[in-house]
Scaffold this motif. Structure first.
Motif, PDB file in Angstrom:
ATOM      1  N   UNK A 183      -0.889   8.291  -3.651  1.00  0.00           N
ATOM      2  CA  UNK A 183      -1.167   9.576  -3.717  1.00  0.00           C
ATOM      3  C   UNK A 183      -1.581  10.479  -4.893  1.00  0.00           C
ATOM      4  N   UNK A 184      -1.127   9.780  -5.914  1.00  0.00           N
ATOM      5  CA  UNK A 184      -1.508  10.638  -6.887  1.00  0.00           C
ATOM      6  C   UNK A 184      -2.940  10.867  -7.096  1.00  0.00           C
ATOM      7  N   UNK A 185      -3.746   9.666  -6.773  1.00  0.00           N
ATOM      8  CA  UNK A 185      -5.223   9.966  -6.362  1.00  0.00           C
ATOM      9  C   UNK A 185      -5.326  10.922  -5.851  1.00  0.00           C
ATOM     10  N   UNK A 186      -5.009  11.085  -4.911  1.00  0.00           N
ATOM     11  CA  UNK A 186      -5.324  11.766  -3.569  1.00  0.00           C
ATOM     12  C   UNK A 186      -4.889  13.010  -3.932  1.00  0.00           C
ATOM     13  N   UNK A 187      -3.594  13.815  -4.736  1.00  0.00           N
ATOM     14  CA  UNK A 187      -3.129  14.615  -4.950  1.00  0.00           C
ATOM     15  C   UNK A 187      -3.975  15.334  -5.803  1.00  0.00           C
ATOM     16  N   UNK A 188      -5.086  14.606  -7.103  1.00  0.00           N
ATOM     17  CA  UNK A 188      -6.023  15.228  -7.987  1.00  0.00           C
ATOM     18  C   UNK A 188      -7.629  15.497  -6.670  1.00  0.00           C
ATOM     19  N   UNK A 189      -7.269  15.036  -5.317  1.00  0.00           N
ATOM     20  CA  UNK A 189      -8.647  15.425  -4.663  1.00  0.00           C
ATOM     21  C   UNK A 189      -8.345  16.684  -4.148  1.00  0.00           C
ATOM     22  N   UNK A 190      -7.110  17.166  -4.423  1.00  0.00           N
ATOM     23  CA  UNK A 190      -6.106  18.086  -3.168  1.00  0.00           C
ATOM     24  C   UNK A 190      -5.895  17.515  -2.123  1.00  0.00           C
ATOM     25  N   UNK A 191      -5.314  16.140  -2.009  1.00  0.00           N
ATOM     26  CA  UNK A 191      -5.688  15.693  -0.292  1.00  0.00           C
ATOM     27  C   UNK A 191      -3.864  15.828  -0.468  1.00  0.00           C
ATOM     28  N   UNK A 192      -2.817  16.062   0.927  1.00  0.00           N
ATOM     29  CA  UNK A 192      -2.446  15.447   0.934  1.00  0.00           C
ATOM     30  C   UNK A 192      -1.883  13.864   1.581  1.00  0.00           C
ATOM     31  N   UNK A 193      -1.049  12.875   1.088  1.00  0.00           N
ATOM     32  CA  UNK A 193      -1.004  11.676   1.579  1.00  0.00           C
ATOM     33  C   UNK A 193       0.075  10.699   1.789  1.00  0.00           C
ATOM     34  N   UNK A 194       0.642  11.140   3.125  1.00  0.00           N
ATOM     35  CA  UNK A 194       1.561  10.085   3.629  1.00  0.00           C
ATOM     36  C   UNK A 194       1.624   8.872   3.782  1.00  0.00           C
ATOM     37  N   UNK A 195       3.399   8.549   4.163  1.00  0.00           N
ATOM     38  CA  UNK A 195       3.218   7.551   4.290  1.00  0.00           C
ATOM     39  C   UNK A 195       3.983   6.444   5.763  1.00  0.00           C
ATOM     40  N   UNK A 196       4.177   6.035   6.450  1.00  0.00           N
ATOM     41  CA  UNK A 196       4.553   5.831   7.356  1.00  0.00           C
ATOM     42  C   UNK A 196       5.138   3.763   7.751  1.00  0.00           C
ATOM     43  N   UNK A 197       6.461   4.115   8.481  1.00  0.00           N
ATOM     44  CA  UNK A 197       6.546   2.036   9.349  1.00  0.00           C
ATOM     45  C   UNK A 197       6.148   2.510  10.113  1.00  0.00           C
ATOM     46  N   UNK A 198       5.144   1.048  11.617  1.00  0.00           N
ATOM     47  CA  UNK A 198       5.105   1.153  11.716  1.00  0.00           C
ATOM     48  C   UNK A 198       5.209  -0.356  13.122  1.00  0.00           C
ATOM     49  N   UNK A 199       5.358  -0.196  13.853  1.00  0.00           N
ATOM     50  CA  UNK A 199       5.813  -1.708  14.507  1.00  0.00           C
ATOM     51  C   UNK A 199       4.949  -2.708  14.437  1.00  0.00           C
ATOM     52  N   UNK A 200       3.710  -2.588  14.401  1.00  0.00           N
ATOM     53  CA  UNK A 200       2.813  -3.634  14.848  1.00  0.00           C
ATOM     54  C   UNK A 200       2.390  -4.604  13.308  1.00  0.00           C
ATOM     55  N   UNK A 201       2.428  -5.272  13.677  1.00  0.00           N
ATOM     56  CA  UNK A 201       1.924  -5.959  12.541  1.00  0.00           C
ATOM     57  C   UNK A 201       0.120  -6.275  12.208  1.00  0.00           C
TER      58      UNK A 201
END
Length: 385
Positions: free
Chosen positions: A317-335
């Motif tokens: 997330x920190x590296x993406x911010x340095x490229x002016x990009x938002x980076x989010x996260x999620x939880x998914x049901x698949x493996x």
């Protein structure tokens, strides 16, 4: 001292290479690679190996008897022999049978590139290839050996490749998984449910439904009662689900059925919940006198718990911010194979591959313009982790 300009520098190098990235994606997608067709998968392996050989890295092909061969690519700092390594993990097999290209050809239309396996996950392999090239072009000093492992049976459970990537994971400080991201914003997958399958067979006793119903033991009725009990174990808040996906039983309406069967899908977000659910399934006892239960199966893919991804995601997330990009996260049901590496206690970050949608469908596509930034993010992670 950290190089705060590194992510932008990498992105600057990769943006002009988008046409080459798209052309490489076309080559990978048009080499069909069904999990269950070794000859076709091996031809795709040839194509991927040819591209990676151009990087000057050490490309090793690991023969498989019944599945496509595996590719292990190693790249180490030129002036040292590092004892530490990072593992980049992904698969080139797809769910599509040979011949799918005839009705679902690779095509770039507007902002999207369509084709079988483009999103899941051949674009991820392309992005990794160009990430390594950018690191080389920028002459970025690496502190660790990089190992890229592309497998051929992830879509069917990773039975033949699991030993290989778990061995590499145990040698690694972290595992970066190039499975596709989630949603149009390209969310990383910091938690995945564990996945399993259980079979519940009820043995009753057959009898004539009209002449002697009292002498029979109805296996379908017993199974229905068991499934009603099991349904109450679902806990959506905790991420625990159990689903009866297949039901079989009976022969004729005038026969008390002596056998009935259900196949259950099991999922859980936590290892503790996985073990509890597995135990509950195997502890089931008959509710109807004279009935007998036969229970088998359980979890075959443990959960990827968020604690195994948290620090890597913070870095990404920190590296993406340095490229002016938002980076989010999620939880998914698949493996994914990341579930296995996280279960070994190795920090694992998943969903670093393509941005797009429609996996395993005729709508499968990649958002073309996101590819340079995703490659730059991976390159920055490899250079700084």
């Amino acid at each position: 001292m950290p190089d705060f300009h590194l992510p932008k520098r990498l992105l600057h190098l990769l943006k002009p290479r988008l046409p080459q990235m798209l052309a490489t994606l076309r080559r990978f997608v048009t080499a069909e690679s069904p999990s269950l067709e070794k000859a076709a998968a091996d031809r795709c392996c040839d194509v991927i190996a040819e591209e990676w050989n151009k990087c000057g890295a050490h490309v090793e092909r690991i023969a498989q008897r019944h599945r496509g061969d595996l590719l292990r690519i190693a790249h180490a700092p030129s002036k040292s022999r590092p004892s530490n390594q990072l593992l980049v993990l992904g698969h080139y097999d797809t769910v599509y049978a040979s011949g799918t290209l005839a009705r679902m050809p690779f095509r770039a239309k507007g902002s999207k590139a369509y084709g079988p396996g483009a999103f899941d996950m051949k674009a991820g392999i392309v992005q990794a290839l160009f990430a390594l090239q950018a690191i080389q072009q920028a002459e970025i000093p690496l502190r660790k050996r990089l190992v890229f492992l592309w497998t051929s049976d992830e879509e069917i459970g990773s039975e033949s490749s699991r030993n290989f990537f778990e061995t590499e994971a145990r040698r690694s400080d972290a595992v970066l998984v190039l499975e596709p991201s989630f949603g149009p914003r390209g969310l990383l997958k910091t938690a995945r449910k564990g996945v399993g399958e259980a079979e519940l067979i009820v043995h009753g006793r057959a009898s004539h439904a009209g002449l002697a119903p009292q002498e029979g033991i109805n296996a379908i009725h017993e199974l229905a009662r068991q499934l009603a009990r099991i349904e109450g174990w679902n806990d959506f808040h905790r991420g625990v689900t159990i689903n009866a996906g297949i039901i079989e039983g009976g022969t004729r309406t005038n026969v008390i059925p002596e056998r009935a069967r259900a196949v259950l899908d099991l999922r859980a977000l936590r290892v503790s919940d996985m073990r509890r659910l597995e135990s509950r399934v195997h502890a089931l006892r008959p509710l109807q006198r004279g009935a007998r239960l036969e229970i088998s199966g359980g979890f075959d893919r443990p959960p990827l718990e968020r604690k195994m991804s948290a620090s890597l995601f913070a870095r990404a997330k920190s590296l993406a911010k340095q490229m002016n990009l938002f980076l989010g996260e999620c939880t998914v049901g698949g493996g994914s194979d990341g579930n296995f590496t996280a279960a070994l206690g190795i920090p694992t970050l998943d969903g670093l591959g393509a941005v797009g949608d429609g996996a395993h469908s005729s709508r499968e596509h990649v958002l073309i313009n996101t590819m340079p930034a995703r490659a730059a993010l991976l390159a920055a992670l490899l250079a700084t982790t």
